[in-house]
Design a protein around this motif. Sequence first.
Motif, PDB file in Angstrom:
ATOM      1  N   GLY A   1      40.144  42.027  37.193  1.00 31.67           N
ATOM      2  CA  GLY A   1      40.954  42.164  38.398  1.00 31.67           C
ATOM      3  C   GLY A   1      42.300  41.469  38.324  1.00 31.67           C
ATOM      4  O   GLY A   1      43.136  41.638  39.208  1.00 31.67           O
TER       5      GLY A   1
ATOM      6  N   ARG B   1      33.754  45.967  38.336  1.00 35.22           N
ATOM      7  CA  ARG B   1      34.448  46.139  39.619  1.00 35.22           C
ATOM      8  C   ARG B   1      34.191  47.543  40.157  1.00 35.22           C
ATOM      9  O   ARG B   1      34.129  48.519  39.402  1.00 35.22           O
ATOM     10  CB  ARG B   1      35.945  45.822  39.506  1.00 35.22           C
ATOM     11  CG  ARG B   1      36.724  46.717  38.597  1.00 35.22           C
ATOM     12  CD  ARG B   1      38.217  46.377  38.602  1.00 35.22           C
ATOM     13  NE  ARG B   1      38.797  46.535  39.929  1.00 35.22           N
ATOM     14  CZ  ARG B   1      40.061  46.285  40.232  1.00 35.22           C
ATOM     15  NH1 ARG B   1      40.872  45.832  39.295  1.00 35.22           N
ATOM     16  NH2 ARG B   1      40.503  46.460  41.447  1.00 35.22           N
TER      17      ARG B   1
ATOM     18  N   ALA C   1      36.782  42.726  45.312  1.00 34.53           N
ATOM     19  CA  ALA C   1      37.066  41.321  45.598  1.00 34.53           C
ATOM     20  C   ALA C   1      37.458  40.654  44.279  1.00 34.53           C
ATOM     21  O   ALA C   1      36.616  40.444  43.418  1.00 34.53           O
ATOM     22  CB  ALA C   1      35.862  40.624  46.213  1.00 34.53           C
ATOM     23  N   TYR C   2      38.744  40.369  44.150  1.00 36.68           N
ATOM     24  CA  TYR C   2      39.279  39.713  42.943  1.00 36.68           C
ATOM     25  C   TYR C   2      38.520  38.447  42.628  1.00 36.68           C
ATOM     26  O   TYR C   2      38.254  38.135  41.468  1.00 36.68           O
ATOM     27  CB  TYR C   2      40.753  39.407  43.189  1.00 36.68           C
ATOM     28  CG  TYR C   2      41.441  38.478  42.213  1.00 36.68           C
ATOM     29  CD1 TYR C   2      41.746  38.884  40.922  1.00 36.68           C
ATOM     30  CD2 TYR C   2      41.831  37.196  42.615  1.00 36.68           C
ATOM     31  CE1 TYR C   2      42.422  38.035  40.054  1.00 36.68           C
ATOM     32  CE2 TYR C   2      42.503  36.347  41.745  1.00 36.68           C
ATOM     33  CZ  TYR C   2      42.794  36.763  40.466  1.00 36.68           C
ATOM     34  OH  TYR C   2      43.465  35.925  39.617  1.00 36.68           O
TER      35      TYR C   2
ATOM     36  N   HIS D   1      45.849  37.863  49.986  1.00 31.66           N
ATOM     37  CA  HIS D   1      44.898  38.930  50.299  1.00 31.66           C
ATOM     38  C   HIS D   1      43.536  38.644  49.681  1.00 31.66           C
ATOM     39  O   HIS D   1      42.495  38.941  50.256  1.00 31.66           O
ATOM     40  CB  HIS D   1      45.464  40.255  49.774  1.00 31.66           C
ATOM     41  CG  HIS D   1      44.627  41.453  50.084  1.00 31.66           C
ATOM     42  ND1 HIS D   1      43.724  41.985  49.184  1.00 31.66           N
ATOM     43  CD2 HIS D   1      44.539  42.218  51.182  1.00 31.66           C
ATOM     44  CE1 HIS D   1      43.126  43.026  49.734  1.00 31.66           C
ATOM     45  NE2 HIS D   1      43.610  43.192  50.942  1.00 31.66           N
ATOM     46  N   GLU D   2      43.538  38.054  48.487  1.00 36.28           N
ATOM     47  CA  GLU D   2      42.295  37.877  47.740  1.00 36.28           C
ATOM     48  C   GLU D   2      41.646  36.502  47.918  1.00 36.28           C
ATOM     49  O   GLU D   2      40.550  36.274  47.415  1.00 36.28           O
ATOM     50  CB  GLU D   2      42.533  38.142  46.251  1.00 36.28           C
ATOM     51  CG  GLU D   2      42.985  39.568  45.941  1.00 36.28           C
ATOM     52  CD  GLU D   2      41.955  40.633  46.336  1.00 36.28           C
ATOM     53  OE1 GLU D   2      40.763  40.308  46.475  1.00 36.28           O
ATOM     54  OE2 GLU D   2      42.358  41.797  46.536  1.00 36.28           O
TER      55      GLU D   2
ATOM     56  N   CYS E   1      39.317  33.913  49.157  1.00 32.47           N
ATOM     57  CA  CYS E   1      38.023  34.240  49.765  1.00 32.47           C
ATOM     58  C   CYS E   1      37.843  33.538  51.101  1.00 32.47           C
ATOM     59  O   CYS E   1      36.929  33.863  51.852  1.00 32.47           O
ATOM     60  CB  CYS E   1      36.879  33.883  48.818  1.00 32.47           C
ATOM     61  SG  CYS E   1      36.462  32.130  48.777  1.00 32.47           S
TER      62      CYS E   1
ATOM     63  N   TYR F   1      33.749  42.435  51.482  1.00 30.56           N
ATOM     64  CA  TYR F   1      34.250  43.237  50.359  1.00 30.56           C
ATOM     65  C   TYR F   1      35.100  44.397  50.877  1.00 30.56           C
ATOM     66  O   TYR F   1      34.664  45.154  51.750  1.00 30.56           O
ATOM     67  CB  TYR F   1      33.082  43.763  49.526  1.00 30.56           C
ATOM     68  CG  TYR F   1      32.298  42.657  48.845  1.00 30.56           C
ATOM     69  CD1 TYR F   1      32.679  42.172  47.596  1.00 30.56           C
ATOM     70  CD2 TYR F   1      31.197  42.071  49.456  1.00 30.56           C
ATOM     71  CE1 TYR F   1      31.971  41.153  46.978  1.00 30.56           C
ATOM     72  CE2 TYR F   1      30.485  41.050  48.845  1.00 30.56           C
ATOM     73  CZ  TYR F   1      30.880  40.597  47.601  1.00 30.56           C
ATOM     74  OH  TYR F   1      30.181  39.587  46.988  1.00 30.56           O
ATOM     75  N   THR F   2      36.299  44.551  50.302  1.00 27.05           N
ATOM     76  CA  THR F   2      37.262  45.501  50.877  1.00 27.05           C
ATOM     77  C   THR F   2      36.851  46.959  50.693  1.00 27.05           C
ATOM     78  O   THR F   2      37.336  47.824  51.413  1.00 27.05           O
ATOM     79  CB  THR F   2      38.658  45.322  50.264  1.00 27.05           C
ATOM     80  OG1 THR F   2      38.546  45.389  48.840  1.00 27.05           O
ATOM     81  CG2 THR F   2      39.267  44.012  50.669  1.00 27.05           C
TER      82      THR F   2
ATOM     83  N   GLU G   1      45.506  46.337  46.183  1.00 31.53           N
ATOM     84  CA  GLU G   1      45.929  45.476  45.084  1.00 31.53           C
ATOM     85  C   GLU G   1      45.452  46.080  43.764  1.00 31.53           C
ATOM     86  O   GLU G   1      44.699  47.046  43.751  1.00 31.53           O
ATOM     87  CB  GLU G   1      45.393  44.058  45.294  1.00 31.53           C
ATOM     88  CG  GLU G   1      45.907  43.390  46.581  1.00 31.53           C
ATOM     89  CD  GLU G   1      47.429  43.225  46.626  1.00 31.53           C
ATOM     90  OE1 GLU G   1      48.088  43.397  45.582  1.00 31.53           O
ATOM     91  OE2 GLU G   1      47.961  42.958  47.715  1.00 31.53           O
TER      92      GLU G   1
END
Lengths: 419, 156
Positions: free
Chosen positions: A83, A122, A166-167, A337-338, A340, B65-66, B122
């Motif tokens: 990611g 992912r 989720a990175y 954004h990532e 947590c 989770y997106t 992203e």
Amino acid sequence: MEKVLLKNIDRPDAHRIDAYMRYGGYRAVKKALARGRDELIQLIKDSGLRGRGGAGFPAGLKWSFVPHDPTIQKYLCCNADEGEPGTFKDRGIMDNDPHLLLEGMMIASYAIGASVAYIYIRGEFAFGARRLQAAIDEAYDKGYLGKKIFGSDFSLDIFIHKGMGAYICGEETALLESIEGLRGQPRKKPPFPALAGLYGKPTVINNVETLSCIPAIVEKGVDWFKSMGPEKSPGPKLFCVSGHVKKPGLYELPMGTTIRDLVYNHCGGIRGDRKLKALIPGGVSAPMLTSEDLDTPLDFDSVAAKGSMLGSGAVIVMDENTCIPRVAYITNRFFSHESCGKCTPCREGTHWLTEVLRRIEYGDGRTGDVELMEKLCTNIFGRTFCPLGDGAVMALRGAFKNFREEFIYHITHKRCMVS
Amino acid sequence: MITEEIRQEIQKRLKKYANEKSAVMDALRIVQRAGGGNITKADMEEIARIVGVNPVAVNAVAAFYTMYNYGKPVGRYHIQVCRNISCALLDAERIIEHLEKRLKMRTGETTRDSRFTLSTVECLGSCGTAPMMQINDDYYENLTPERVDEILDGLE
């Protein structure tokens, strides 16, 4: 250089087990199963293989931390959460050569005594997950997975666990939480996963590229592996080149290839023959370098000596027309954004940094904003459970170090310094 | 609605793990797919019963989770355009603007006929072929406005 990780990339049938075997696959695992576990761990230690996920931790050493007690359940987890922005190397392996990864996982599982292994992929990699599942099914059909593999006493099941965007789940303890069916939030370390990992059991987490190096080391030996790259970070390396180069893409080259060689020789130089302005050597968490660093060898120690990191080997190239405050804004927006949300300094800090960078980008920057952000960085760095916040800070500090005047210009003139 | 077939599919996934709770993620994904890209509250309660956890635990995962669309229904084609750095350097902005113009909608919206949802996301790990977007499961790479038109024409 003879290709190791991408040797099957141009063979469209390599994802099928029969073809993979025709190209020499599944020989290494048979050899490995004839050896002792300690001997295998020693072999990987001696090879000098360092983790390709970003941290560069010695793989054999990681394996050796797992307790020997055969009555304890152990797990191998393959980190395929790829990611880090700029990175697309593991996808290249999984899409085209999934059995290479499976073979590496079989050898690693045997060495650490794991009977169950998971691939944490992912969620967006739907194609790769289908390829991997098909490869796993083929391996079961042939008896290469399941009970008593190749007539040995070793049994192994491999399962895919899909991430869902989720990175943070690329961080190894967040990855474990996610496999356990929880929100992907990092755990406190210690205890380290090698002692208490998945379901509290000893667990090794290795990256796709790391595991894919294993079969060739078993087959060809330590001396061969060490003949590529520098003594302290040997072996082949996948470089993901993106941005303003003429030929972006995935390149397999020896560790220690210089930036100049990669960008100007392999990738054909900068688009429109413009000048190189900045370059991120290892995914967006890595501080940017400049045209003065072109002769830096791309290996863990040489890039670290320049104040950055090799990370995942994601090389993002920016030409002279790139606005660095804009790059910083996009990068920080990503981290915000990532984040947590577990640790306040990261959750609030990356958000605030993004807001300040946004106002600079849109012409509303205020005098003192750079200093404000520097203060914010101090309050994030080193104060969180995992390195996400640190990554955001390192990236921004790297931008300030080389391009501070560009931020000031953007604030004062309310527009980019570049056209 | 969770059909008997979906229930069995989820029950199969429980066996992958030492602790059945791990199957919450698979279960949500399976249900979302069957529900045309959406998850309802009733679905989550049913998942909790099948997996044997508290509904709150399912909700926590769905909200974190997106890629779970709980509370944000998407259209039949979910267009997700990468806005991260490698794509941005190669003018992803132009692709996003083009899509907004062509679909007569803004990012984050769904067309009135529920055909398209447009999102920015992203990094999707396709940086060497930037700019790129994902429509449902599939990646579309090396985009230009003309290429985007071709792709959308192929869908309609």
